[in-house]
Design a protein around this motif. Sequence first.
Motif, mmCIF file in Angstrom:
data_model
loop_
_atom_site.group_PDB
_atom_site.id
_atom_site.type_symbol
_atom_site.label_atom_id
_atom_site.label_comp_id
_atom_site.label_asym_id
_atom_site.label_seq_id
_atom_site.Cartn_x
_atom_site.Cartn_y
_atom_site.Cartn_z
ATOM 1 N N ILE A 136 9.421 -11.571 -3.492
ATOM 2 C CA ILE A 136 9.343 -10.135 -3.713
ATOM 3 C C ILE A 136 10.561 -9.438 -3.117
ATOM 4 O O ILE A 136 10.947 -9.700 -1.981
ATOM 5 C CB ILE A 136 8.080 -9.546 -3.047
ATOM 6 N N LEU A 137 11.164 -8.557 -3.905
ATOM 7 C CA LEU A 137 12.200 -7.653 -3.416
ATOM 8 C C LEU A 137 11.638 -6.242 -3.485
ATOM 9 O O LEU A 137 11.085 -5.834 -4.505
ATOM 10 C CB LEU A 137 13.458 -7.754 -4.272
ATOM 11 N N LEU A 138 11.774 -5.485 -2.397
ATOM 12 C CA LEU A 138 11.201 -4.146 -2.341
ATOM 13 C C LEU A 138 12.218 -3.177 -1.760
ATOM 14 O O LEU A 138 12.771 -3.415 -0.687
ATOM 15 C CB LEU A 138 9.931 -4.147 -1.483
ATOM 16 N N SER A 139 12.488 -2.091 -2.486
ATOM 17 C CA SER A 139 13.417 -1.060 -2.027
ATOM 18 C C SER A 139 12.704 0.287 -2.017
ATOM 19 O O SER A 139 12.174 0.719 -3.035
ATOM 20 C CB SER A 139 14.640 -0.985 -2.959
ATOM 21 N N VAL A 140 12.676 0.943 -0.851
ATOM 22 C CA VAL A 140 12.008 2.237 -0.704
ATOM 23 C C VAL A 140 13.046 3.346 -0.789
ATOM 24 O O VAL A 140 13.943 3.428 0.046
ATOM 25 C CB VAL A 140 11.249 2.326 0.642
ATOM 26 N N ASN A 141 12.923 4.179 -1.816
ATOM 27 C CA ASN A 141 13.856 5.278 -2.020
ATOM 28 C C ASN A 141 13.415 6.535 -1.277
ATOM 29 O O ASN A 141 14.240 7.320 -0.827
ATOM 30 C CB ASN A 141 13.986 5.559 -3.523
ATOM 31 N N LYS A 142 12.102 6.725 -1.157
ATOM 32 C CA LYS A 142 11.581 7.919 -0.507
ATOM 33 C C LYS A 142 10.165 7.645 -0.029
ATOM 34 O O LYS A 142 9.387 6.983 -0.717
ATOM 35 C CB LYS A 142 11.583 9.096 -1.497
ATOM 36 N N GLY A 143 9.820 8.136 1.166
ATOM 37 C CA GLY A 143 8.466 7.979 1.676
ATOM 38 C C GLY A 143 8.257 6.673 2.409
ATOM 39 O O GLY A 143 9.175 6.137 3.019
ATOM 40 N N GLN A 144 7.044 6.116 2.326
ATOM 41 C CA GLN A 144 6.669 4.913 3.066
ATOM 42 C C GLN A 144 5.871 3.957 2.191
ATOM 43 O O GLN A 144 5.114 4.375 1.321
ATOM 44 C CB GLN A 144 5.815 5.267 4.293
ATOM 45 N N VAL A 145 6.069 2.662 2.439
ATOM 46 C CA VAL A 145 5.270 1.614 1.804
ATOM 47 C C VAL A 145 4.897 0.617 2.887
ATOM 48 O O VAL A 145 5.742 0.206 3.680
ATOM 49 C CB VAL A 145 6.050 0.888 0.686
ATOM 50 N N GLU A 146 3.629 0.213 2.925
ATOM 51 C CA GLU A 146 3.184 -0.783 3.905
ATOM 52 C C GLU A 146 2.904 -2.102 3.184
ATOM 53 O O GLU A 146 2.173 -2.139 2.205
ATOM 54 C CB GLU A 146 1.929 -0.312 4.631
ATOM 55 N N ILE A 147 3.515 -3.184 3.678
ATOM 56 C CA ILE A 147 3.313 -4.510 3.098
ATOM 57 C C ILE A 147 2.224 -5.235 3.878
ATOM 58 O O ILE A 147 2.291 -5.347 5.105
ATOM 59 C CB ILE A 147 4.599 -5.345 3.130
ATOM 60 N N GLY A 205 0.830 -1.197 0.000
ATOM 61 C CA GLY A 205 0.000 0.000 0.000
ATOM 62 C C GLY A 205 0.864 1.247 0.000
ATOM 63 O O GLY A 205 1.760 1.387 0.831
ATOM 64 N N VAL A 206 0.586 2.163 -0.920
ATOM 65 C CA VAL A 206 1.424 3.336 -1.127
ATOM 66 C C VAL A 206 0.619 4.604 -0.890
ATOM 67 O O VAL A 206 -0.492 4.749 -1.404
ATOM 68 C CB VAL A 206 1.986 3.361 -2.575
ATOM 69 N N ARG A 207 1.195 5.532 -0.125
ATOM 70 C CA ARG A 207 0.559 6.839 0.086
ATOM 71 C C ARG A 207 1.311 7.935 -0.660
ATOM 72 O O ARG A 207 0.703 8.806 -1.260
ATOM 73 C CB ARG A 207 0.495 7.162 1.583
ATOM 74 N N GLY A 208 2.597 7.921 -0.577
ATOM 75 C CA GLY A 208 3.410 8.904 -1.268
ATOM 76 C C GLY A 208 4.863 8.504 -1.158
ATOM 77 O O GLY A 208 5.436 8.564 -0.080
ATOM 78 N N THR A 209 5.451 8.065 -2.236
ATOM 79 C CA THR A 209 6.786 7.491 -2.120
ATOM 80 C C THR A 209 7.403 7.278 -3.490
ATOM 81 O O THR A 209 6.778 7.489 -4.517
ATOM 82 C CB THR A 209 6.722 6.139 -1.382
ATOM 83 N N ARG A 210 8.644 6.821 -3.476
ATOM 84 C CA ARG A 210 9.339 6.361 -4.672
ATOM 85 C C ARG A 210 10.007 5.059 -4.308
ATOM 86 O O ARG A 210 10.775 4.990 -3.345
ATOM 87 C CB ARG A 210 10.371 7.385 -5.123
ATOM 88 N N PHE A 211 9.672 3.987 -5.040
ATOM 89 C CA PHE A 211 10.224 2.694 -4.671
ATOM 90 C C PHE A 211 10.311 1.763 -5.873
ATOM 91 O O PHE A 211 9.696 1.995 -6.912
ATOM 92 C CB PHE A 211 9.388 2.044 -3.561
ATOM 93 N N LEU A 212 11.092 0.723 -5.703
ATOM 94 C CA LEU A 212 11.233 -0.324 -6.718
ATOM 95 C C LEU A 212 10.712 -1.630 -6.133
ATOM 96 O O LEU A 212 10.991 -1.958 -4.976
ATOM 97 C CB LEU A 212 12.701 -0.483 -7.114
ATOM 98 N N VAL A 213 9.953 -2.376 -6.945
ATOM 99 C CA VAL A 213 9.497 -3.695 -6.538
ATOM 100 C C VAL A 213 9.798 -4.684 -7.654
ATOM 101 O O VAL A 213 9.583 -4.396 -8.833
ATOM 102 C CB VAL A 213 7.987 -3.706 -6.183
ATOM 103 N N ASN A 214 10.356 -5.840 -7.275
ATOM 104 C CA ASN A 214 10.701 -6.879 -8.235
ATOM 105 C C ASN A 214 10.089 -8.189 -7.774
ATOM 106 O O ASN A 214 10.182 -8.555 -6.594
ATOM 107 C CB ASN A 214 12.225 -7.023 -8.343
ATOM 108 N N ARG A 215 9.435 -8.887 -8.721
ATOM 109 C CA ARG A 215 8.850 -10.178 -8.391
ATOM 110 C C ARG A 215 9.436 -11.258 -9.279
ATOM 111 O O ARG A 215 9.410 -11.160 -10.498
ATOM 112 C CB ARG A 215 7.322 -10.157 -8.563
#
Length: 214
Positions: free
Chosen positions: A146-157, A131-141
């Motif tokens: 799953i690989l997830l890298s958060v560059n800026k902001g927040q992500v909830e798994i 779940g994304v509210r405001g961010t910059r991230f990469l996700v790879n499946r």
Amino acid sequence: MKFLFILISIILSQLVYSQEIRVLFSKGKNYKLLDSGITTSIKKGMSLLEKDIIATGKNGLIILKIAGHSTIRVEGSTKIRISQLPYFFENTDEIEREGSVFLEFGSLIIDMSRSFDSEALKIKTTNSSMGVRGTRFLVNRDVDNILLSVNKGQVEIHNQLSGEKDFADIMLEEGDIVYVQSKKRKTEFSWWTLRDFILTISTAVSLYYLIESR
């Protein structure tokens, strides 16, 4: 009573609108897959709709834009389904219903246009959703990992494997990198270092782009 319900439904439907997804850039062999099995090439300027399935070739690249919402970079060898367009309340920038993308395999880089008070986008897989509210991230499946890298902001798994919670909902902050792995219908979660994350050339290139374009 039935008439009143219909009237209220009509009024409410006029108070929200969906935001279209437009193709800003397309390179290589990229396709939209139709239910009939027919494929059509993706071109710059195309509009995409709910339920559309998008696939990029090995050397393909697509950049999608949702006005006032996000930019999504679809890397090569990636397949996604646009499950749901984002809906906004009329004459405001407030989200009424978040957008949703199902990632079958491959890599995405998501750049939200701003921070939202509620979840504005969900990236889903078979066993989890982000779940994304405001961010910059990469996700790879890769398969169900799953690989997830958060560059800026927040992500909830959110864990959603067979309705069971193998781990609690987890909030990722800027700089966090995580690995979610499925084993025999059980989901395992672990924190990773940057060195762990760079596993393949394609992932390394995507991560490099994510960092360099901050």
